[in-house]
Motif scaffolding. Structure first.
Motif, PDB file in Angstrom:
ATOM      1  N   ASP A   1      42.166  43.541  39.295  1.00  0.00           N
ATOM      2  CA  ASP A   1      41.392  42.666  40.195  1.00  0.00           C
ATOM      3  C   ASP A   1      39.905  42.987  40.088  1.00  0.00           C
ATOM      4  OD1 ASP A   1      43.669  41.401  41.028  1.00  0.00           O
ATOM      5  OD2 ASP A   1      43.863  42.521  42.896  1.00  0.00           O
ATOM      6  N   GLY A   2      39.601  44.283  40.023  1.00  0.00           N
ATOM      7  CA  GLY A   2      38.201  44.691  39.909  1.00  0.00           C
ATOM      8  C   GLY A   2      37.585  44.160  38.623  1.00  0.00           C
ATOM      9  N   LEU A   3      38.311  44.268  37.556  1.00  0.00           N
ATOM     10  CA  LEU A   3      37.793  43.795  36.266  1.00  0.00           C
ATOM     11  C   LEU A   3      37.591  42.275  36.286  1.00  0.00           C
ATOM     12  CD1 LEU A   3      37.070  43.932  33.282  1.00  0.00           C
ATOM     13  CD2 LEU A   3      39.497  44.094  32.737  1.00  0.00           C
ATOM     14  N   LEU A   4      38.579  41.565  36.816  1.00  0.00           N
ATOM     15  CA  LEU A   4      38.439  40.099  36.841  1.00  0.00           C
ATOM     16  C   LEU A   4      37.225  39.700  37.682  1.00  0.00           C
ATOM     17  CD1 LEU A   4      42.167  38.936  37.208  1.00  0.00           C
ATOM     18  CD2 LEU A   4      40.750  38.942  35.160  1.00  0.00           C
ATOM     19  N   ALA A   5      37.069  40.358  38.827  1.00  0.00           N
ATOM     20  CA  ALA A   5      35.943  39.998  39.697  1.00  0.00           C
ATOM     21  C   ALA A   5      34.622  40.271  38.986  1.00  0.00           C
ATOM     22  CB  ALA A   5      36.021  40.779  41.004  1.00  0.00           C
ATOM     23  N   GLN A   6      34.531  41.419  38.345  1.00  0.00           N
ATOM     24  CA  GLN A   6      33.252  41.762  37.696  1.00  0.00           C
ATOM     25  C   GLN A   6      32.980  40.866  36.498  1.00  0.00           C
ATOM     26  OE1 GLN A   6      32.201  45.859  37.167  1.00  0.00           O
ATOM     27  NE2 GLN A   6      33.852  46.484  38.527  1.00  0.00           N
ATOM     28  N   ALA A   7      34.015  40.567  35.743  1.00  0.00           N
ATOM     29  CA  ALA A   7      33.821  39.688  34.581  1.00  0.00           C
ATOM     30  C   ALA A   7      33.417  38.291  35.054  1.00  0.00           C
ATOM     31  CB  ALA A   7      35.092  39.638  33.747  1.00  0.00           C
ATOM     32  N   HIS A   8      34.105  37.790  36.066  1.00  0.00           N
ATOM     33  CA  HIS A   8      33.784  36.435  36.545  1.00  0.00           C
ATOM     34  C   HIS A   8      32.375  36.377  37.107  1.00  0.00           C
ATOM     35  CE1 HIS A   8      38.332  35.383  36.872  1.00  0.00           C
ATOM     36  NE2 HIS A   8      37.853  35.227  35.663  1.00  0.00           N
ATOM     37  N   ARG A   9      31.963  37.454  37.768  1.00  0.00           N
ATOM     38  CA  ARG A   9      30.604  37.466  38.311  1.00  0.00           C
ATOM     39  C   ARG A   9      29.564  37.377  37.192  1.00  0.00           C
ATOM     40  NH1 ARG A   9      30.690  42.174  41.605  1.00  0.00           N
ATOM     41  NH2 ARG A   9      32.349  41.301  42.844  1.00  0.00           N
ATOM     42  N   ARG A  10      29.951  37.799  36.002  1.00  0.00           N
ATOM     43  CA  ARG A  10      29.026  37.711  34.865  1.00  0.00           C
ATOM     44  C   ARG A  10      29.216  36.405  34.102  1.00  0.00           C
ATOM     45  NH1 ARG A  10      27.614  43.221  32.798  1.00  0.00           N
ATOM     46  NH2 ARG A  10      28.482  44.676  34.283  1.00  0.00           N
ATOM     47  N   GLY A  11      30.096  35.554  34.616  1.00  0.00           N
ATOM     48  CA  GLY A  11      30.343  34.289  33.926  1.00  0.00           C
ATOM     49  C   GLY A  11      31.245  34.449  32.715  1.00  0.00           C
TER      50      GLY A  11
END
Ligand code: NOJ
Length: 737
Positions: free
Chosen positions: A291-301
């Motif tokens: 979940d942490g990875l998905l959130a951080q990746a999505h925040r970077r587009g």
């Protein structure tokens, strides 16, 4: 659940001024420092709270004893100091590119600032920016974090607040955007719905969001999870390790990350043996790490796709445990069981990729089960509708949890011949040109065990699910004939499929040239790839050393122009060849059966920096470190403009600048130029590569060169025209009008 900001739905961009669109930091700081001295306040304290707030608000917080009139006077003094000092006020890095992109995309924009009108105009003028709408502190009752300025800007642009993207570099500004009900993009590492290293990135993301579908021409990167980055010191890569390295991927220009399997697994094939499709293996960090990875990746587009491994499960999967214990169990028919042949041996002559027969006898029920890979990887029975429904639900589950799609493992293997007929042996002396399998496997014609036509219906079924989630499906299909491969991506089948021609081949310039041409002609929806975790690395296959690296790079330059997705396998950006793994130190089941086919060489840890553990781990890596040289590490390459890493980064940056030109057409043609080079043209763009080992003189450039593998000085802003001499393996991108 992780939220992805849908930039395609954004209809206007609202930009803060100071620190966001205009680089005025030095001037603002100087003015506040002088002001602080005049008013007897600690300058350090001022700068901490002044950023992003109207001057009067800052004055009030610093000097609470002042009455309103005195506050206004102090704020005016502060403004006056700022007007006097516009010397080094310029457009922020990336601002011009962003504004040119907004212009091209016809996206309306406004500046919303806490400065007063006179100061805002002076600063914007100094920076050469002329916004169509400007909202200052003079236009509203309260400045940021009050949302009024942003709401008013939306009203003037006639765009709904939820369709406006606020771009800010301060907390009060972000708070104002959020209070206005607008999605936010944050600079300076602040926490917005998107988090941007600079405005150039926003330009690219907006541009890409207008390219439908999003995966078209995207740049993908394969993370082989066990070997990418270990955050715990146990020597085994994990998802938190990937999160910690997103900067590297973002800098490189990666848009889609493919994670090899992260599900709960006994790891007999390092994750390609799944025991629970809905759980993240604790060794990879568990669900929270994903979940942490998905959130951080999505925040970077960035997007993240998983690996759908459903040709087989692990033998530790509860379905198989139940099925193998009792022939009457409802899960029995999830797998493929047959009685022994009359002599008691396996039911047919099919072979496992990893050696030996594809059948293992299960004494509890007296039948054999099928496994095209290890005995611990029993094949699923795709003729059973109940199984198909289970897998639909698993795909739905992950797409709803935030994955952006799947790479589909052995996508062409799912369906087997209904009669399980024997494969014909190849005529004596003939062997298949396949890799990643045993020699025995190469002596059969795989007419009945793999690539049966029934797989397309399964792909079409998943496609309907994926399209509901705007997700991407890319197949692993080892069908080297591009025309046959194209059938996997026709119509409503897979969105794309890897074409493994460049993954299977050694270097032969003429052959590679012809192969690429036939793949280009076959389909605009292929995924271009030179390597993965299953084969020797491209640089090694292409001859190794500098020449191998240059050959790989020249192909990357061609790939950058071709329609379809562009993929890197981890470490390719560093020009890595195979890692060294001494006999007896490997971990690959295929290597145990066929040592020269061992996949360990492509799986040694990612070399982040020189020294023990290579920055991959603080512990002892699960595979040998590959005997990497210091110069092969990210740390060594990142500061050298001519390194493999930076050359590839430049190639992808150039490609980003040309997104709109690429998106204009999928029509690619091979073109003959005035010298014997490999050249393709796509609309206004050309890719030109000298794949041979001899230089080419007097090549007339049909358009200005904007990228040159051998010259970092050639850029879209400093193009080269006229004639060129191409060294062996030198490649160019050209961009015309
Ligand atoms: C293909 C994967 O890439 C490989 O690593 C794996 O061993 C087989 N499929 C079986 O899942």
């Amino acid at each position: 659940m992780t939220r992805r900001t849908d930039l395609a739905a954004i209809e206007a961009i609202l930009l803060d001024m100071d620190g966001t669109l205009v680089d005025s930091d030095a001037s603002v700081e100087r003015a506040w420092s002088i002001w602080a001295k005049e008013y007897g306040v600690d300058p350090g304290a001022v700068l901490d709270i002044a950023h992003g707030s109207p001057a009067a608000r800052t004055v009030r917080r610093l000097l609470p004893a002042l009455d309103d009139e005195a506050v206004m006077a102090a704020a005016q003094r502060q403004h006056a100091l700022q007007y006097e000092d516009l010397a080094d006020v310029t457009a922020a890095p990336g601002a011009r590119l962003l504004l040119a992109t907004l212009d091209r995309l016809q996206l309306p924009w406004a500046v919303v600032t806490s400065a007063d009108g006179r100061l805002a105009k002076a600063r914007l003028h100094a920076a050469g920016i002329d916004p169509p709408v400007l909202l200052t502190i003079d236009d509203v009752r309260a400045g940021k974090p009050d949302p009024e300025g942003y709401l008013e800007a939306a009203r003037r642009l006639r765009v709904a607040p939820s369709a406006c993207l606020v771009v800010e570099d301060s907390e009060p500004g972000l708070a104002a955007g959020r209070a206005a009900g607008m999605p936010t993009a944050a600079l300076r590492g602040l926490d917005g719905d998107l988090s941007l290293p600079g405005l150039g990135r926003l330009a690219h993301l907006l541009q890409r969001s207008r390219v439908r579908p999003w995966w078209r021409d995207a740049v993908g990167y394969q993370v082989y999870l066990p070997s990418f980055a270990d955050s715990t010191g146990d020597g085994w890569g994990d998802l938190t390790g990937v999160s910690a390295r997103l900067d590297h991927l973002e800098r490189l220009g990666v848009e889609v990350v493919w994670l090899t399997p992260f599900y709960r697994s006994p790891m007999r094939d390092h994750g390609y043996d799944i025991a629970d499709y809905r759980a993240v293996d604790p060794s990879f960090g568990g669900q929270a790490a994903l979940d942490g990875l998905l959130a951080q990746a999505h925040r970077r587009g960035m997007r993240v796709i998983g690996d759908l491994v459903v040709n087989h499960t692990s033998d530790a999967h509860p379905w198989f445990v139940a099925a193998s214990a009792c022939a009457a169990d409802p899960h029995r028919d999830y797998y493929i069981w047959r009685d022994p042949a009359p002599d008691g041996g396996p039911p047919n002559n099919w072979l496992s990729h990893f050696g030996g027969p594809a059948w293992t006898f299960s004494p509890a029920t007296g039948q054999y089960y099928l496994h095209l890979f290890r005995p611990e990887q029993p094949d699923l029975n795709w003729r059973n509708p109940a199984l198909a429904a289970e897998i639909d639900a698993i795909a739905e589950y992950w797409l709803s949890r935030g994955l952006d799609g799947f790479r589909i493992d052995t996508a062409g293997y799912l369906v087997k011949d209904a009669g399980l007929r024997d494969n014909p042996p190849l005529p004596a002396g003939r062997i298949l040109p396949a890799r990643g399998v045993t020699m025995d496997w190469r002596r059969q014609e795989h007419r009945h065990d793999i690539h049966q036509p029934g797989v397309h219906a399964i792909h079409e079924r998943w496609r309907r699910i994926a399209d509901r989630h705007d997700a991407f499906l890319v197949g692993e299909v080892y069908e080297l004939d591009p025309r046959a491969l194209a059938r996997f991506v026709e119509g409503e089948r897979l969105h794309s499929s890897f074409w493994f021609g460049l993954v299977e081949t050694d270097w032969d310039a003429d052959r590679i040239d012809t192969m690429i041409e036939s793949a280009v002609l076959a389909s605009p929806r292929l995924s271009w790839v030179q390597g993965n975790h299953d084969r020797s690395r491209a640089v090694t296959r292409f001859g190794g050393g500098l020449r191998g690296r240059r050959r790989s790079l020249a192909l990357h330059a061609l790939m950058a122009l071709l329609p379809g997705t562009f993929w890197l396998y981890q470490g390719e950006e560093l020009g890595l060849g195979d890692g060294r793994v001494s006999p007896g130190h490997g971990a690959d089941p295929l290597g145990a059966a066929q040592p020269e086919e061992s996949r360990d060489v492509a799986r040694t840890p990612m070399p982040w920096r020189p020294g023990p553990g290579l920055g991959f781990t603080t512990g002892h890596p699960w595979l040998p470190d590959g005997a990497r040289g210091d110069g092969e590490t990210v740390a060594a390459q990142q500061d050298d403009p001519t390194s493999h890493l930076n050359t590839l980064g430049r190639l992808l940056a150039t490609r980003r600048r040309l997104t709109h030109v690429l998106a204009a057409t999928d029509d690619v043609r091979r073109v003959r130029l005035t010298a014997p080079v490999t050249a393709y043209r796509r609309g206004a763009l050309w890719a030109v590569a000298n794949l041979r080992d001899t230089p080419v003189a007097d090549l007339h450039l049909p358009a200005p060169a904007v990228f040159d593998t051998d010259d970092p000085g050639v850029t879209p802003d400093r193009p080269r025209t006229g004639y060129a001499r191409l060294a062996p393996q030198q490649a160019l991108l050209l961009a015309g009008e």
